[in-house]
Design an enzyme around this catalytic site. Structure first.
Site, PDB file in Angstrom:
ATOM      1  CG  PHE A   1      43.674  32.924  35.368  1.00  0.00           C
ATOM      2  CD1 PHE A   1      44.705  33.499  34.869  1.00  0.00           C
ATOM      3  CD2 PHE A   1      44.145  31.696  35.985  1.00  0.00           C
ATOM      4  CE1 PHE A   1      46.285  32.929  34.931  1.00  0.00           C
ATOM      5  CE2 PHE A   1      45.503  31.132  36.130  1.00  0.00           C
ATOM      6  CZ  PHE A   1      46.474  31.929  35.418  1.00  0.00           C
ATOM      7  CD  GLU A   2      38.928  32.226  37.307  1.00  0.00           C
ATOM      8  OE1 GLU A   2      39.575  32.432  38.303  1.00  0.00           O
ATOM      9  OE2 GLU A   2      38.495  33.198  36.607  1.00  0.00           O
TER      10      GLU A   2
ATOM     11  NE  ARG B   1      39.638  48.579  21.411  1.00  0.00           N
ATOM     12  CZ  ARG B   1      39.477  50.164  21.553  1.00  0.00           C
ATOM     13  NH1 ARG B   1      38.588  50.490  22.265  1.00  0.00           N
ATOM     14  NH2 ARG B   1      40.625  50.807  20.901  1.00  0.00           N
TER      15      ARG B   1
ATOM     16  CG  HIS C   1      45.356  41.102  39.045  1.00  0.00           C
ATOM     17  ND1 HIS C   1      45.658  39.862  39.559  1.00  0.00           N
ATOM     18  CD2 HIS C   1      44.123  41.186  38.583  1.00  0.00           C
ATOM     19  CE1 HIS C   1      44.542  39.064  39.368  1.00  0.00           C
ATOM     20  NE2 HIS C   1      43.629  39.746  38.642  1.00  0.00           N
TER      21      HIS C   1
ATOM     22  CB  THR D   1      48.161  45.719  41.087  1.00  0.00           C
ATOM     23  OG1 THR D   1      47.165  45.093  40.394  1.00  0.00           O
ATOM     24  CG2 THR D   1      47.732  46.757  42.267  1.00  0.00           C
TER      25      THR D   1
ATOM     26  CG  ASN E   1      36.481  43.631  29.793  1.00  0.00           C
ATOM     27  OD1 ASN E   1      35.927  44.403  30.740  1.00  0.00           O
ATOM     28  ND2 ASN E   1      37.246  44.169  28.989  1.00  0.00           N
ATOM     29  CB  VAL E   2      42.180  41.566  31.688  1.00  0.00           C
ATOM     30  CG1 VAL E   2      42.697  42.047  32.727  1.00  0.00           C
ATOM     31  CG2 VAL E   2      41.359  39.996  31.440  1.00  0.00           C
TER      32      VAL E   2
ATOM     33  CD1 TRP F   1      36.669  41.665  35.807  1.00  0.00           C
ATOM     34  CD2 TRP F   1      35.940  40.761  37.562  1.00  0.00           C
ATOM     35  NE1 TRP F   1      37.116  42.161  36.620  1.00  0.00           N
ATOM     36  CE2 TRP F   1      36.544  41.841  37.666  1.00  0.00           C
ATOM     37  CE3 TRP F   1      35.209  40.067  38.575  1.00  0.00           C
ATOM     38  CZ2 TRP F   1      36.682  42.406  39.049  1.00  0.00           C
ATOM     39  CZ3 TRP F   1      35.507  40.549  39.749  1.00  0.00           C
ATOM     40  CH2 TRP F   1      36.170  41.747  40.125  1.00  0.00           C
TER      41      TRP F   1
END
Length: 165
Positions: free
Chosen positions: A66-67, A137, A98, A96, A90-91, A31
């Site tokens: 998450f994985e 970053r 989430h 939301t 990376n998130v 992702w």
């Protein structure tokens, strides 16, 4: 570590153990690949710069951050000869909740792997408010979090060796 006032890619090689005898696993989220691949490259290059050997670095990809937990767990089981594992993800904050659940879950999951396992798992997951912060970053103006994670992995691999005596 806060980024302000720090360049994530800066390290003093004289203070880092030689990585030539260490084996590293790196689990990378697919992702936001332009971000995670940049961090992977930073980690890979830093390990080599500190004496690591290309053939002693294993990379696995997983779909998302998450994985990373499952990927790291399975990697430590599949390659018991690893000295450290780095998880790269990376998130980016959205509209939301989430973001909060993923960040909390990944942080707790990686913490659990470190408490329960014998191979150190290094947390290299950017949790930024926007895409530009992630770019900055992952090889941008603030350096590369992957580089910082590799240095932590080398130090923890050495600690693991030292703790066996």
């Amino acid at each position: 570590m806060a980024t302000v006032g720090n360049h994530l890619s800066a390290y003093d090689k004289a203070t880092i153990p030689n990585a030539k005898n260490f084996r590293f696993g790196i689990v990378v989220s697919e992702w936001n690949p332009e971000i995670t691949n940049g961090m992977f490259q930073g980690a890979f290059d830093a390990i080599l710069d500190c004496g690591g050997i290309k053939e002693n670095i294993v990379r696995w990809n997983v779909p998302g951050s998450f994985e990373l937990i499952y990927g790291a767990k399975k990697m430590t089981q599949a390659y018991d000869m690893l000295d450290a594992v780095i998880v790269i993800g990376n998130v980016i904050q959205g509209e939301t909740k989430h973001f909060d659940y993923v960040c909390e879950g990944v942080a707790q999951g990686i913490k659990d792997l470190n408490v329960q396992g014998d191979i150190p798992v290094i947390f290299c997951v950017l949790t930024d408010n926007n895409r530009q912060q992630s770019i900055d970053r992952s090889g941008g103006k603030h350096g590369n979090k992957g580089t910082e994670a590799a240095i932590a992995a080398i130090k923890m691999a050495q600690l693991r060796v030292d703790a066996k005596f």
